[in-house]
Design a protein around this motif. Structure first.
Motif, PDB file in Angstrom:
ATOM      1  N   PRO A 112     -16.401  54.594 -11.648  1.00 18.75           N
ATOM      2  CA  PRO A 112     -17.186  54.515 -10.475  1.00 18.75           C
ATOM      3  C   PRO A 112     -16.515  53.983  -8.956  1.00 18.75           C
ATOM      4  CG  PRO A 112     -18.185  53.153 -11.526  1.00 18.75           C
ATOM      5  CD  PRO A 112     -17.222  53.468 -12.201  1.00 18.75           C
ATOM      6  N   GLU A 113     -15.399  54.907  -8.799  1.00 19.22           N
ATOM      7  CA  GLU A 113     -14.257  54.497  -7.476  1.00 19.22           C
ATOM      8  C   GLU A 113     -15.287  53.183  -6.330  1.00 19.22           C
ATOM      9  OE1 GLU A 113     -10.877  56.089  -4.524  1.00 19.22           O
ATOM     10  OE2 GLU A 113     -12.343  57.070  -5.409  1.00 19.22           O
ATOM     11  N   ASP A 114     -16.705  53.988  -5.922  1.00 21.67           N
ATOM     12  CA  ASP A 114     -17.255  53.104  -5.091  1.00 21.67           C
ATOM     13  C   ASP A 114     -17.584  52.175  -5.588  1.00 21.67           C
ATOM     14  OD1 ASP A 114     -16.943  55.285  -3.409  1.00 21.67           O
ATOM     15  OD2 ASP A 114     -18.604  55.876  -3.705  1.00 21.67           O
ATOM     16  N   LEU A 115     -18.416  51.805  -6.703  1.00 18.75           N
ATOM     17  CA  LEU A 115     -18.822  50.632  -7.120  1.00 18.75           C
ATOM     18  C   LEU A 115     -17.542  49.634  -6.795  1.00 18.75           C
ATOM     19  CD1 LEU A 115     -20.967  48.958  -8.508  1.00 18.75           C
ATOM     20  CD2 LEU A 115     -20.408  49.773 -10.449  1.00 18.75           C
ATOM     21  N   ILE A 116     -16.115  50.555  -7.921  1.00 20.37           N
ATOM     22  CA  ILE A 116     -15.264  49.342  -7.774  1.00 20.37           C
ATOM     23  C   ILE A 116     -15.009  48.320  -6.196  1.00 20.37           C
ATOM     24  CG2 ILE A 116     -12.823  48.917  -8.352  1.00 20.37           C
ATOM     25  CD1 ILE A 116     -15.178  48.587 -10.539  1.00 20.37           C
ATOM     26  N   THR A 120     -15.844  44.857  -5.728  1.00 14.89           N
ATOM     27  CA  THR A 120     -14.794  43.496  -5.945  1.00 14.89           C
ATOM     28  C   THR A 120     -14.015  43.300  -4.560  1.00 14.89           C
ATOM     29  OG1 THR A 120     -13.909  45.093  -7.027  1.00 14.89           O
ATOM     30  CG2 THR A 120     -15.633  44.611  -9.056  1.00 14.89           C
ATOM     31  N   GLY A 121     -14.010  44.725  -4.022  1.00 13.18           N
ATOM     32  CA  GLY A 121     -12.899  44.032  -2.904  1.00 13.18           C
ATOM     33  C   GLY A 121     -11.419  45.307  -4.022  1.00 13.18           C
ATOM     34  N   LEU A 122     -11.619  45.103  -4.764  1.00  9.94           N
ATOM     35  CA  LEU A 122     -10.454  46.325  -5.640  1.00  9.94           C
ATOM     36  C   LEU A 122     -10.192  47.189  -5.557  1.00  9.94           C
ATOM     37  CD1 LEU A 122     -10.351  43.649  -8.905  1.00  9.94           C
ATOM     38  CD2 LEU A 122      -9.441  42.813  -6.269  1.00  9.94           C
ATOM     39  N   VAL A 123      -9.779  47.867  -6.135  1.00 11.08           N
ATOM     40  CA  VAL A 123      -9.310  49.601  -6.682  1.00 11.08           C
ATOM     41  C   VAL A 123      -9.664  49.677  -7.855  1.00 11.08           C
ATOM     42  CG1 VAL A 123      -7.748  50.037  -4.620  1.00 11.08           C
ATOM     43  CG2 VAL A 123      -7.120  49.182  -6.087  1.00 11.08           C
ATOM     44  N   ARG A 124      -9.714  51.252  -8.240  1.00 13.01           N
ATOM     45  CA  ARG A 124      -9.807  51.552  -9.809  1.00 13.01           C
ATOM     46  C   ARG A 124      -8.608  51.373 -10.070  1.00 13.01           C
ATOM     47  NH1 ARG A 124     -12.691  56.584 -10.050  1.00 13.01           N
ATOM     48  NH2 ARG A 124     -10.697  57.253  -8.630  1.00 13.01           N
ATOM     49  N   ASP A 125      -7.207  50.119 -10.999  1.00 16.23           N
ATOM     50  CA  ASP A 125      -6.200  50.101 -11.218  1.00 16.23           C
ATOM     51  C   ASP A 125      -6.348  49.304 -12.251  1.00 16.23           C
ATOM     52  OD1 ASP A 125      -3.550  51.217 -10.293  1.00 16.23           O
ATOM     53  OD2 ASP A 125      -3.491  48.994 -10.784  1.00 16.23           O
ATOM     54  N   GLU A 189     -23.814  44.266 -13.316  1.00 13.78           N
ATOM     55  CA  GLU A 189     -23.332  46.047 -13.527  1.00 13.78           C
ATOM     56  C   GLU A 189     -22.400  46.185 -14.256  1.00 13.78           C
ATOM     57  OE1 GLU A 189     -24.501  50.313 -10.918  1.00 13.78           O
ATOM     58  OE2 GLU A 189     -24.723  48.215 -10.373  1.00 13.78           O
ATOM     59  N   LEU A 190     -21.603  45.074 -13.960  1.00 14.06           N
ATOM     60  CA  LEU A 190     -20.201  45.337 -14.343  1.00 14.06           C
ATOM     61  C   LEU A 190     -19.504  45.032 -15.478  1.00 14.06           C
ATOM     62  CD1 LEU A 190     -18.061  44.106 -11.139  1.00 14.06           C
ATOM     63  CD2 LEU A 190     -18.132  46.667 -11.533  1.00 14.06           C
ATOM     64  N   LEU A 191     -20.551  43.635 -15.461  1.00 12.43           N
ATOM     65  CA  LEU A 191     -20.236  44.072 -16.774  1.00 12.43           C
ATOM     66  C   LEU A 191     -21.389  44.490 -18.461  1.00 12.43           C
ATOM     67  CD1 LEU A 191     -21.619  39.932 -17.296  1.00 12.43           C
ATOM     68  CD2 LEU A 191     -18.835  40.693 -16.968  1.00 12.43           C
ATOM     69  N   GLU A 192     -21.819  45.629 -17.446  1.00  9.94           N
ATOM     70  CA  GLU A 192     -21.948  46.406 -18.547  1.00  9.94           C
ATOM     71  C   GLU A 192     -21.386  47.687 -18.491  1.00  9.94           C
ATOM     72  OE1 GLU A 192     -26.448  49.366 -18.303  1.00  9.94           O
ATOM     73  OE2 GLU A 192     -26.560  48.148 -17.364  1.00  9.94           O
ATOM     74  N   LEU A 193     -20.797  47.825 -17.726  1.00  6.75           N
ATOM     75  CA  LEU A 193     -19.966  48.863 -17.467  1.00  6.75           C
ATOM     76  C   LEU A 193     -18.733  48.760 -18.580  1.00  6.75           C
ATOM     77  CD1 LEU A 193     -18.375  51.585 -15.774  1.00  6.75           C
ATOM     78  CD2 LEU A 193     -17.316  49.693 -13.826  1.00  6.75           C
TER      79      LEU A 193
END
Length: 478
Positions: A112-116, A120-125, A189-193
């Protein structure tokens, strides 16, 4: 005396630093990179650990002191590189997956791009640690409560304390894609993801402060400074105030700008990351442009193509020709990082003719490094009055002058190329009282060469247009 451990992508450097923030002892060892499949990059965690012991011993011998004379240890490290090991035995369950590795690109596209981005301040990479960790966990049968995860700093803290301490600092934690950048805490939420059990995560500690007691060469020494290499370089360059910008020219090239306490959303194409701070200082953030292939492009010309015998040769070759002869080299050898973020992009050398020589290729490689930094600075939300530069490639005067020309601002090179290690030493020394504050640290930092812009606007525009044309050809996206 402070021992600064700088564990990088291609090797480990240890410096013994005195109270004048001067290196008085040095050790260095290369480490092997392994490429089991195209796009995959791995290290042996045990080799990393062995290199630290060897270089620490070498640096101490070079300084003429024993480990018991050290006041503190500072650690700085290649970020995002992911290590998972057994808690009971300390054995890695898989080779370390290096930050350059692209094996999880398809998985990143599903996130999920918006969540990341917001959390986190990062990007999906695949650059970041979470999908690397997820990939390793899918290939081990051990329960997560029996495992420990960390970036290289956490692995070294574990080894230095004989498994007694599992900790990482805030700057490294902010690169995992598991941390809420606003709160500085692991995010449920990120740990679950990513299917990560909190039990396998390290404690998050400040970059400057007592983190652990290390056992090094028969002596107990406090670990009081930890920071990811780029945040350590920002600190070691004295970029303590909002608006100050540095670029580190290494395997990759990384541009960081101090944003102060601005915890707002990251600018398009850039990352928002935690900055290292002195003890008890308010939290600071940095905008970051992560260029995945910088000096690695020159290494590829040397090791992959045999075009050059030594990286230092590129400056002489670049000066042998007036231009690249129409050649553009876009070194998307592991995709493109900031500000483009295209993991599927592929490297490209265009404009080759029968008259193309290795001098043209060498010049094109150096131009590529400078163009990528200019791409980042164009989208930086603040202006760049001066770019502070460090890293091995700053010895290349052709590259530094070209960089000043392309960005239209002076480039000020650190007197000591090891700004990353000096940043780790400064963070450690501030925690133990070697220096009282960042003002004292700043007074010790020395500046080297300064390069002023000299090319005309039209010449710069022509170079930039050629670069953008080559850049457009690298993407495999429809």
């Amino acid at each position: 005396m402070i021992l600064a451990i700088d564990q990088g992508t291609t090797g480990t450097t240890c410096l013994v630093v005195d109270e004048g923030l001067r290196p008085v002892g040095r050790g260095y060892r290369e480490i092997a990179q392994h490429f089991p499949v195209p796009g995959w990059v791995e290290h042996d965690p045990e080799e990393i650990w062995a290199s630290v012991l060897l270089t620490a011993e070498e640096a101490l011998a070079d300084a003429g002191i024993a480990a018991r004379e050290l006041t503190a240890i500072g650690i700085t490290n290649q970020r995002e590189t992911t290590v998972v090991w057994e808690r009971e035995s300390g054995r890695p369950v898989h080779p370390a997956i290096v930050w350059q590795d692209r094996r999880t690109a398809a998985r990143c596209a599903e996130l999920p791009e918006d969540l990341i981005r917001v959390r986190t301040g990062l990007v999906r990479d695949p650059y970041f640690s979470a999908t690397k960790l997820e990939w390793i966990l899918a290939r081990t049968t051990l329960p997560q409560e029996k495992l420990a995860f960390g970036t290289v700093d956490a692995w070294l803290v574990w080894k230095l304390t004989g498994g007694g301490r599992h900790a990482t600092d805030l700057t490294n934690a902010s690169r995992t894609m598991l941390l809420d950048i606003a709160t500085g805490s692991w995010d449920d939420e990120l740990l679950e993801l990513f299917g990560v059990d909190r039990a396998m995560l390290p404690d998050v500690v400040p970059s400057s402060g007592h983190a652990a007691e290390a056992e090094l060469l028969g002596s107990t020494v406090p670990i009081s400074g930890i920071a990811g290499d780029q945040q350590a370089a920002l600190f070691g360059q004295g970029c303590f105030a909002p608006g100050e910008v540095k670029a580190t020219y290494g395997t990759g090239t990384f541009v960081l700008a101090n944003l102060g306490g601005d915890a707002g959303p990251p600018s398009p194409g850039l990352l928002k990351t935690a900055a290292a701070t002195a003890p008890d200082a308010p939290r600071q953030f940095a905008a970051e442009g992560a260029i995945l292939v910088g000096g690695a492009a020159v290494q590829w010309l040397r090791d992959g193509l045999g075009v050059i015998a030594d990286a230092a040769e590129t400056e002489r070759l670049a000066r042998e020709v007036d231009s690249t002869g129409g050649v553009t080299f876009v070194p998307a050898l592991t995709g493109l990082g900031s500000p483009h973020w295209d993991p599927d992009a592929r490297g490209l050398i265009s404009g080759i003719t029968r008259g193309t020589t290795r001098a043209h290729l060498a010049r094109a490689a150096l131009e590529a490094i400078a163009h990528q930094v200019a791409d980042v600075l164009e989208v930086l939300p603040i202006g760049t009055a001066v770019l502070r530069a460090d890293g091995g490639a700053t010895a290349n005067a052709f590259l530094m002058q070209l960089q000043a020309d392309l960005i239209g601002s002076p480039v000020e090179v650190a007197a000591d190329a090891d700004a990353t290690a000096l940043g780790a030493a400064a963070l450690a020394g501030l925690a133990v009282g070697t220096w009282q504050d960042t003002t004292a640290v700043a007074s010790l930092l020395e500046r080297g060469e300064r390069y002023e812009p000299s090319l005309g606007v039209g010449e710069v525009a022509g170079l930039r247009d050629s670069w953008r044309d080559g850049l457009a050809r690298t993407s495999l996206r429809p």
